[in-house]
Design an enzyme around this catalytic site. Structure first.
Site, PDB file in Angstrom:
ATOM      1  N   HIS A   1     -20.822  -7.567 -16.600  1.00 36.49           N
ATOM      2  CA  HIS A   1     -19.491  -7.243 -17.132  1.00 36.49           C
ATOM      3  C   HIS A   1     -19.101  -8.223 -18.237  1.00 36.49           C
ATOM      4  CE1 HIS A   1     -15.314  -6.079 -17.360  1.00 36.49           C
ATOM      5  NE2 HIS A   1     -14.907  -7.274 -16.974  1.00 36.49           N
TER       6      HIS A   1
ATOM      7  N   GLU B   1       0.827  -1.213   0.000  1.00 36.06           N
ATOM      8  CA  GLU B   1       0.000   0.000   0.000  1.00 36.06           C
ATOM      9  C   GLU B   1       0.858   1.260   0.000  1.00 36.06           C
ATOM     10  OE1 GLU B   1      -3.247   2.755   0.464  1.00 36.06           O
ATOM     11  OE2 GLU B   1      -2.834   0.881  -0.583  1.00 36.06           O
TER      12      GLU B   1
ATOM     13  N   HIS C   1       2.554   1.877  -3.330  1.00 36.38           N
ATOM     14  CA  HIS C   1       1.584   2.463  -4.255  1.00 36.38           C
ATOM     15  C   HIS C   1       1.459   3.972  -4.016  1.00 36.38           C
ATOM     16  CE1 HIS C   1      -1.951   2.939  -6.713  1.00 36.38           C
ATOM     17  NE2 HIS C   1      -2.673   3.325  -5.682  1.00 36.38           N
TER      18      HIS C   1
ATOM     19  N   HIS D   1     -12.060   5.923  -8.202  1.00 35.13           N
ATOM     20  CA  HIS D   1     -10.610   6.095  -8.109  1.00 35.13           C
ATOM     21  C   HIS D   1      -9.916   5.451  -9.319  1.00 35.13           C
ATOM     22  CE1 HIS D   1      -6.830   6.872  -6.182  1.00 35.13           C
ATOM     23  NE2 HIS D   1      -6.514   5.598  -6.036  1.00 35.13           N
TER      24      HIS D   1
ATOM     25  N   HIS E   1      -4.725  -8.307 -16.991  1.00 34.52           N
ATOM     26  CA  HIS E   1      -6.044  -7.945 -17.519  1.00 34.52           C
ATOM     27  C   HIS E   1      -6.331  -6.471 -17.268  1.00 34.52           C
ATOM     28  CE1 HIS E   1      -9.968  -8.907 -19.120  1.00 34.52           C
ATOM     29  NE2 HIS E   1     -10.567  -8.389 -18.064  1.00 34.52           N
TER      30      HIS E   1
END
Length: 376
Positions: free
Chosen positions: A280, A103, A106, A173, A338
């Site tokens: 989706h 985290e 990032h 986000h 992906h």
């Protein structure tokens, strides 16, 4: 959060940004420097999106449960007591050493992107003022808007943590991150005269529709990921052995609710996750068919042929990785790829839109300065 911690965080972001800034500084000439800075900022933003996917898919979004630091410290080492206590209380919980570092890494990369965008804005303003406002390609409004946009993205990053991974916040986000990537791709195209080609006849509107369809599909994919619905259907082409399985659209697509819960505070039924996954998956075929048609249309135009070719390659990659996540039980590496494929499609469709709409006919044979489209 004390001032020392904020300074340490800022210095960490600056330190990460120094590597690409050094690469840019070595370039000769202002035009070349600025173009390279846009390029490396776009590259770092793409990497940030990929690492953000890795953060989300490893369930590390709450690895540090506050923001922007980790337990009010600038790195997990300084917060070792809190992390040890949380990990001992819940060994597989949201706070562990590995998740805290994922985290915070990032966040460090996000800060570095912010530093690079500030550098872009400063350079644009400096050139604009020094040239007496006579070089339209360096009008600073777009670069300034980028800084405002990255601040908005940072706010949603903070809310992602403080609102405990609320699905709609996490999805926004993601979309804002991809929008930032698209804006940088547009700026990069404007400052690369060799991208100027004759506009494809009748390509502007189809390209815009393709980008809109892809945006909707990415939003649906983000909704799948943030609701952890990727394995709601583990067979293909059927779902739970049915073409149209039992689904709960009302709860599945209620936007304002906590993770794993309904708006009323009950546990989210499995049929809601099935609905999220199925929509989706089904819409993916609409997008694939349209983008394949768009790519074949681009292949018939000499100036758009290369973009069309890459669109076909990346669409094929997306189809393969999407199916692999189902058949191979959602392996982490393939799931990250992906997400990266979706970002690549955004880049390609932005470039296609730019070439089809704003690259004037015959401009490539003209001067490089004239090849830059008007800045708005």
């Amino acid at each position: 959060m004390n001032a020392i911690t904020l300074i340490e965080l800022g210095l960490t972001g600056l330190l990460v940004a120094l590597v690409p800034l050094y690469f840019v500084w070595r370039a000769k000439g202002f035009d070349n420097k600025y173009r390279k800075l846009v390029g490396v900022t776009m590259f770092f933003t793409f990497d940030l999106i990929m690492f953000g996917a890795f953060t989300r898919l490893t369930d590390s979004g709450l690895g540090c449960p506050d923001w922007p630091g980790c337990y009010n410290r600038s790195n997990p080492l300084l917060a070792h007591e809190h992390i040890n206590a949380a990990q001992q209380a819940m060994p597989t919980g949201p706070v562990t050493w590995s998740k805290a570092w994922i985290e915070m890494t990032h966040r460090y990369f996000a800060m570095a992107v912010g530093v690079l965008i500030i550098a872009l804005m400063v350079l644009a303003w400096r050139r604009w003022v020094r040239s007496g406002k006579t070089e339209p390609q360096y009008r600073p409004w777009f670069a300034t808007a980028l800084l405002g946009f990255v601040c908005l993205q940072g706010a949603f990053g903070a809310w992602t943590v403080t609102m405990k991974l609320q699905p709609v916040i996490v999805t926004i986000h993601l979309l804002l991150g991809l929008t930032l990537l698209a804006m940088l791709a547009w700026l990069y195209a404007r400052h690369n005269p060799h991208l100027a080609v004759s506009p494809g006849r009748g390509m502007a509107t189809p390209a815009a529709i393709g980008l809109a369809l892809l945006t909707l599909q990415i939003a649906l994919g983000g909704w799948v990921s943030t609701n952890y619905a990727a394995l709601a259907c583990t067979d293909f082409p059927l779902c739970d052995g049915k073409l149209v399985p039992d689904m709960d659209f009302a709860h599945g697509f209620t936007l304002w609710r906590h993770l794993g819960m309904t708006a009323a505070g009950d546990f989210l039924p499995f049929q809601a996750l099935t609905a999220i996954h199925w929509v989706h998956r089904s819409f993916a075929f609409v997008v694939i068919l349209y983008v394949v048609w768009l790519a074949h249309k681009a292949l018939r135009d000499p100036g758009l042929r290369k973009t069309g070719r890459w669109l076909l390659i990346i669409v094929a990659l997306q189809l393969c990785t999407g199916l692999a996540t189902i058949y191979l039980n959602w392996p982490l590496a393939i799931a990250v790829v992906h997400n990266g494929g979706a970002a690549l499609l955004v880049l390609l469709l932005v470039m296609l839109n730019y070439k089809a709409r704003y690259a004037p006919a015959g401009i490539a044979a003209a001067s490089p300065q004239a090849a830059v489209s008007p800045v708005t």
